[in-house]
Write a protein that holds these residues in place. Structure first.
Motif, mmCIF file in Angstrom:
data_model
loop_
_atom_site.group_PDB
_atom_site.id
_atom_site.type_symbol
_atom_site.label_atom_id
_atom_site.label_comp_id
_atom_site.label_asym_id
_atom_site.label_seq_id
_atom_site.Cartn_x
_atom_site.Cartn_y
_atom_site.Cartn_z
ATOM 1 N N ALA A 361 0.826 -1.204 0.000
ATOM 2 C CA ALA A 361 0.000 0.000 0.000
ATOM 3 C C ALA A 361 0.865 1.262 0.000
ATOM 4 O O ALA A 361 0.587 2.229 -0.722
ATOM 5 N N LYS A 362 1.920 1.269 0.791
ATOM 6 C CA LYS A 362 2.806 2.430 0.839
ATOM 7 C C LYS A 362 3.516 2.637 -0.505
ATOM 8 O O LYS A 362 3.705 3.773 -0.941
ATOM 9 N N PHE A 363 3.894 1.540 -1.168
ATOM 10 C CA PHE A 363 4.545 1.665 -2.469
ATOM 11 C C PHE A 363 3.589 2.254 -3.496
ATOM 12 O O PHE A 363 3.962 3.147 -4.271
ATOM 13 N N LEU A 364 2.369 1.763 -3.541
ATOM 14 C CA LEU A 364 1.394 2.299 -4.489
ATOM 15 C C LEU A 364 1.109 3.771 -4.209
ATOM 16 O O LEU A 364 0.956 4.580 -5.130
ATOM 17 N N GLU A 365 1.068 4.132 -2.938
ATOM 18 C CA GLU A 365 0.798 5.528 -2.586
ATOM 19 C C GLU A 365 1.917 6.447 -3.064
ATOM 20 O O GLU A 365 1.664 7.570 -3.508
ATOM 21 N N GLU A 366 3.169 5.985 -3.014
ATOM 22 C CA GLU A 366 4.302 6.832 -3.369
ATOM 23 C C GLU A 366 4.615 6.810 -4.863
ATOM 24 O O GLU A 366 4.990 7.837 -5.431
ATOM 25 N N HIS A 367 4.449 5.657 -5.520
ATOM 26 C CA HIS A 367 4.949 5.506 -6.883
ATOM 27 C C HIS A 367 3.853 5.283 -7.926
ATOM 28 O O HIS A 367 4.127 5.430 -9.116
ATOM 29 N N VAL A 368 2.661 4.892 -7.530
ATOM 30 C CA VAL A 368 1.537 4.744 -8.465
ATOM 31 C C VAL A 368 0.337 5.447 -7.822
ATOM 32 O O VAL A 368 -0.700 4.838 -7.561
ATOM 33 N N ASN A 369 0.510 6.739 -7.592
ATOM 34 C CA ASN A 369 -0.459 7.471 -6.786
ATOM 35 C C ASN A 369 -1.821 7.576 -7.451
ATOM 36 O O ASN A 369 -2.845 7.626 -6.752
ATOM 37 N N ASP A 370 -1.874 7.613 -8.778
ATOM 38 C CA ASP A 370 -3.176 7.712 -9.450
ATOM 39 C C ASP A 370 -4.040 6.496 -9.148
ATOM 40 O O ASP A 370 -5.248 6.622 -8.894
ATOM 41 N N VAL A 371 -3.438 5.327 -9.167
ATOM 42 C CA VAL A 371 -4.192 4.109 -8.842
ATOM 43 C C VAL A 371 -4.538 4.082 -7.362
ATOM 44 O O VAL A 371 -5.635 3.651 -6.972
ATOM 45 N N TRP A 372 -3.645 4.568 -6.525
ATOM 46 C CA TRP A 372 -3.911 4.549 -5.085
ATOM 47 C C TRP A 372 -5.100 5.452 -4.737
ATOM 48 O O TRP A 372 -5.905 5.119 -3.866
ATOM 49 N N LYS A 373 -5.216 6.575 -5.402
ATOM 50 C CA LYS A 373 -6.361 7.446 -5.141
ATOM 51 C C LYS A 373 -7.671 6.745 -5.467
ATOM 52 O O LYS A 373 -8.681 6.918 -4.765
ATOM 53 N N SER A 382 -12.702 6.943 -13.189
ATOM 54 C CA SER A 382 -12.709 7.528 -14.531
ATOM 55 C C SER A 382 -11.506 8.427 -14.782
ATOM 56 O O SER A 382 -11.231 8.798 -15.932
ATOM 57 N N THR A 383 -10.753 8.783 -13.737
ATOM 58 C CA THR A 383 -9.581 9.655 -13.911
ATOM 59 C C THR A 383 -8.349 8.885 -14.386
ATOM 60 O O THR A 383 -7.346 9.518 -14.750
ATOM 61 N N LEU A 384 -8.380 7.565 -14.357
ATOM 62 C CA LEU A 384 -7.230 6.791 -14.823
ATOM 63 C C LEU A 384 -7.064 6.992 -16.320
ATOM 64 O O LEU A 384 -7.992 6.765 -17.093
ATOM 65 N N SER A 385 -5.862 7.384 -16.729
ATOM 66 C CA SER A 385 -5.653 7.809 -18.110
ATOM 67 C C SER A 385 -5.001 6.752 -18.991
ATOM 68 O O SER A 385 -5.029 6.870 -20.212
ATOM 69 N N THR A 386 -4.397 5.725 -18.414
ATOM 70 C CA THR A 386 -3.688 4.731 -19.214
ATOM 71 C C THR A 386 -4.289 3.348 -18.997
ATOM 72 O O THR A 386 -4.867 3.063 -17.945
ATOM 73 N N ASN A 387 -4.110 2.514 -19.996
ATOM 74 C CA ASN A 387 -4.581 1.131 -19.879
ATOM 75 C C ASN A 387 -3.810 0.370 -18.809
ATOM 76 O O ASN A 387 -4.363 -0.524 -18.157
ATOM 77 N N ALA A 388 -2.533 0.706 -18.621
ATOM 78 C CA ALA A 388 -1.737 0.021 -17.607
ATOM 79 C C ALA A 388 -2.303 0.262 -16.214
ATOM 80 O O ALA A 388 -2.363 -0.653 -15.385
ATOM 81 N N GLN A 389 -2.731 1.497 -15.938
ATOM 82 C CA GLN A 389 -3.324 1.784 -14.641
ATOM 83 C C GLN A 389 -4.656 1.054 -14.464
ATOM 84 O O GLN A 389 -4.952 0.517 -13.390
ATOM 85 N N MET A 531 3.410 2.487 -13.472
ATOM 86 C CA MET A 531 4.212 3.588 -12.940
ATOM 87 C C MET A 531 4.347 4.686 -13.987
ATOM 88 O O MET A 531 4.589 4.408 -15.163
ATOM 89 N N PRO A 532 4.237 5.936 -13.597
ATOM 90 C CA PRO A 532 4.492 7.022 -14.545
ATOM 91 C C PRO A 532 5.979 7.137 -14.853
ATOM 92 O O PRO A 532 6.820 6.978 -13.967
ATOM 93 N N THR A 533 6.297 7.397 -16.101
ATOM 94 C CA THR A 533 7.700 7.506 -16.498
ATOM 95 C C THR A 533 8.362 8.742 -15.911
ATOM 96 O O THR A 533 9.535 8.732 -15.546
ATOM 97 N N ASP A 534 7.610 9.825 -15.796
ATOM 98 C CA ASP A 534 8.158 11.094 -15.308
ATOM 99 C C ASP A 534 7.696 11.380 -13.891
ATOM 100 O O ASP A 534 7.297 12.491 -13.566
ATOM 101 N N SER A 535 7.731 10.372 -13.021
ATOM 102 C CA SER A 535 7.284 10.548 -11.647
ATOM 103 C C SER A 535 8.191 11.525 -10.909
ATOM 104 O O SER A 535 9.411 11.551 -11.103
ATOM 105 N N SER A 536 7.584 12.336 -10.047
ATOM 106 C CA SER A 536 8.359 13.279 -9.231
ATOM 107 C C SER A 536 8.914 12.631 -7.972
ATOM 108 O O SER A 536 9.695 13.250 -7.253
ATOM 109 N N ALA A 537 8.507 11.389 -7.694
ATOM 110 C CA ALA A 537 9.032 10.687 -6.523
ATOM 111 C C ALA A 537 10.514 10.420 -6.706
ATOM 112 O O ALA A 537 10.974 10.142 -7.812
#
Length: 721
Positions: A361-373, A382-389, A531-537
């Protein structure tokens, strides 16, 4: 007229230039020398020698040695009276003859040439061993020394102007055989034009690599040309000047520095670093893309611990997969014991699963935050923008606990039953949401829980999460990520990774075991793709085990001296010396390394009268939780350990022999720790006896007793006088 500056070997070595070819001697005179010292007072020995008899500097030249064939010890340098030093000490010493001076001053260059050449004696056809430098733990210390001179008659010393920011240092370079890169060895013409470094006595061509260090980035960068240049951010090590009176009574200056052999593991473990880009940036020495670094972090924190839980579950299942004895008169009790072991196994697996769920859960919150939300608020799907998410979210929903597992978890032995079917989360998504519920604050509570987890004890179970979702189970199939997930590839923004090929399964349990591992790998692939390629994490540092070193083997190194004049800019580039003789750095447990003499004195009088005299001068601070576990271990006997591994009807669980009672408490229920005083001399006796027992037992496998220890009689060493 422009002053030409160059590095040379130490000036006391120059006298040994006769008897060899001019070109060979010239090459040796331009090389810094590696000096060897075999005492802990090496700096005092070096300074004493430079003050009293610098002509003996060649006695300390480093030559190949092993503990089976060590170099002869160097005779101590006699202290010269001050009035003789002032008037040319060596010349006026009554014990120093002209022949002895010639012998002392004519050997270093010849010995240095023999280290590099194919032969150290006429007619020899075998190459000498490579020079290997040992560590301070082996009681070996090495210094590199040389002189900075002006290229004119007499080779006078060149003054380093510190007020103009001039400085001298040395760098450690690594040699890598050109064929290792998979390219053809260069021709002699290309080598002559600076295409590599050819060692004397061999036709092999080596590339020279510089050790580049920047914050968070350490690695080897390949140099172009002949290596006589300084690389940006290359690690530079200090040189110290030493003034002395040479054999010709001239005042000279020698620069020397300590070779950091103890950094051998850092040098050998560093990876290949990319060359600087046009903007001056250098890629990290780990050569990892951001997604790859996060994938390794995910494996470290989530997927590999998950696999170890799966391994534990199948190991427990295999040990319990013994049918009841049909001829036993107490088959019911046998089944009851098996259920008790299953209950204990499920408690252990569930505790591990809670912590892995928390890390996931902590990993998803930090590195895949869109899915965690979306996990926290399904209305945001509906806010998920990619098929991977979307695929990751679907996999979390479809990683479900089937009815068989739910029914197994809600029943517990013995009574009472405190879990129902609703206590088991339906899927992985709900379990992640529950473990990170901010209202319950399980992240903090799981970090501070002290009481053991017992499923049938309501007060103890209340300190743990009220839901169940095991990531592996010893009696049923645990939730698994659905199939149809392709493996990771370069198109996913990660480097290819070598996978361990598991043997073909031989039974149903082995097949299920591998399928459970494959399910975890499918989740890893889904998380990486989301994971987003240009993550700010921040990009995490990869663990040591995942860092691929430059190459395996011993490694080959050289050292170059550097003289910098930064205020001159490009008009005066750094003056880089010729490389030293190539050498290897020995590891801590190198079999050729000399052994530092260590003597451990055990207690002499071990009778009760003698042991009572030793003071208990060592204190161990023991926390309340560790105190409870120690009390639990102390209540066990050797018979309990034997019964825990015996089959039915002799089997008895350790939990029944020594139940976990939690932290230590005083009479008022206050949790307390302890401070225990122990006598170290008595501990050394226990350690020696246990060592002999363990080594003797393992001799069945390793056959190492002939090489372990030898004993010699010591007359008069008595316990009682």
């Amino acid at each position: 007229m422009k002053e030409i500056v160059q590095w040379t070997a130490p000036s006391p070595f120059w006298a040994g230039s006769s008897g060899s070819g001019e070109a060979v001697v010239r090459e040796a005179m331009l090389q810094p020398a590696i000096l060897r010292f075999a005492t802990d007072s090496f700096m005092e020995d070096f300074m004493n020698m430079m003050v009293n008899d610098p002509a003996r500097l060649g006695d300390y030249l480093a030559l190949p040695e092993t503990w089976r064939g060590p170099l002869a010890p160097v005779a101590p340098v006699a202290t010269v009276p001050p009035f003789l030093l002032k008037n040319g000490g060596s010349r006026f010493l009554p014990t120093r003859t002209k022949q002895e001076l010639m012998r002392l001053s004519s050997g270093p260059l010849e010995a240095s040439l023999n280290v590099q050449s194919n032969t150290g004696r006429p007619g020899a056809k075998t190459s000498p061993p490579t020079l290997k430098l040992y560590q301070p733990a082996h009681q070996r210390f090495y210094m590199v020394a040389g002189c900075l001179v002006c290229r004119q008659t007499g080779l006078p010393d060149h003054a380093v102007a510190g007020n103009r920011q001039e400085r001298v240092n040395f760098v450690v370079r690594r040699l890598r055989e050109r064929a290792v890169d998979g390219t053809a060895a260069p021709t002699q013409d290309s080598t002559a034009r600076g295409g590599g470094l050819t060692l004397p006595g061999t036709s092999k061509v080596y590339d020279e690599l510089a050790f580049v260090t920047t914050p968070g980035n350490k690695g080897w960068q390949k140099l172009e040309g002949n290596g006589e240049q300084l690389v940006t951010d290359e690690e530079q090590l200090p040189l110290s000047p030493t003034n002395f009176t040479d054999t010709d009574e001239r005042q000279r200056r020698l620069f020397a520095g300590l070779i950091p052999v103890s950094k051998r593991e850092a040098y050998m473990g560093a990876a290949l670093s990319a060359a600087p880009s046009r903007n001056g940036n250098t890629q990290a020495s780990t050569n990892l893309l951001p997604k790859t670094a996060r994938k390794i972090l995910f494996r470290t924190q989530v997927s590999e611990p998950w696999k170890r839980v799966i391994d534990g579950a199948f190991s427990i299942r295999k040990s319990m997969n013994v049918p009841p004895d049909p001829f036993s008169s107490d088959a019911t009790a046998q089944l009851a014991s098996a259920k008790g072991r299953l209950k204990e196994a499920r408690e252990q697996l569930q505790v591990s699963s809670w912590y892995i769920l928390l890390d996931l859960a902590k990993f998803l919150e930090e590195h895949v935050n869109d899915v965690w939300k979306v996990i926290l608020n399904p209305a945001l799907e509906s806010t998920l923008s990619t098929n991977a998410q979307k695929n990751l979210l679907a996999a979390l929903k479809n990683t479900v606990a089937d009815a068989t597992l739910i029914n197994a978890l809600k029943s517990v032995f013995p009574d009472p039953i405190i879990y129902s079917a609703q206590s088991v989360k339906r899927n992985l998504l709900e379990a992640l949401k529950a473990i990170k519920n901010p209202q319950d604050d399980w992240e903090d509570r799981l970090d501070n829980v002290k009481t053991p987890y017992l499923r049938n004890d309501a007060p103890l179970a209340a300190a743990w999460p009220p839901f169940l979702f095991p990531l592996a189970d010893a009696g049923a199939i645990a939730p698994q990520v659905p199939n149809s997930v392709p493996p990771l590839s370069a198109s996913d923004g990660v480097e290819a990774e070598t996978e361990i090929k598991e043997p073909s399964p031989a039974g149903k349990d082995e097949i299920n075991h591998q399928q459970a591992h494959a399910a975890v790998d499918r989740l890893t692939a889904l998380v990486v793709r989301a994971m987003p390629t240009d993550s700010s994490a921040p990009v995490p540092d990869p663990p040591l085990a995942s860092q691929k070193p430059l190459e395996n083997g011993e490694g080959l190194f050289v050292i170059r001296f550097i003289y910098e004049r930064p205020l001159c800019g490009p008009l005066e580039p750094p003056e880089v010396s010729k490389p030293t003789v190539p050498f290897q750095m020995a590891g801590y447990f190198d079999p050729d390394a000399p052994a530092r003499p260590i003597r451990i004195a055990l207690p002499i009088d071990i009778s009760p009268a003698g042991l009572r005299k030793f003071d208990k001068n060592t204190a161990f601070a023991i926390s309340d939780v560790l105190c409870g576990q120690m009390q639990r271990v102390r209540s066990m006997s050797f018979g309990d350990l034997v019964l825990s591994v015996l089959p039915w009807p002799f089997h008895k669980d350790l939990s029944a022999s020594a139940p976990d009672a939690g932290a230590c408490k005083d009479g008022n229920g206050l949790e307390i720790g302890m401070i225990c005083s122990i006598s170290i001399p008595i501990i050394t006796i226990c350690a020696l006896l246990l060592l002999i027992i363990i080594v003797t037992l393992l001799d069945i496998v390793f056959k190492w007793m002939p090489y372990f220890f030898i004993c010699f009689p010591v007359p008069g060493l008595k316990a009682k006088k």
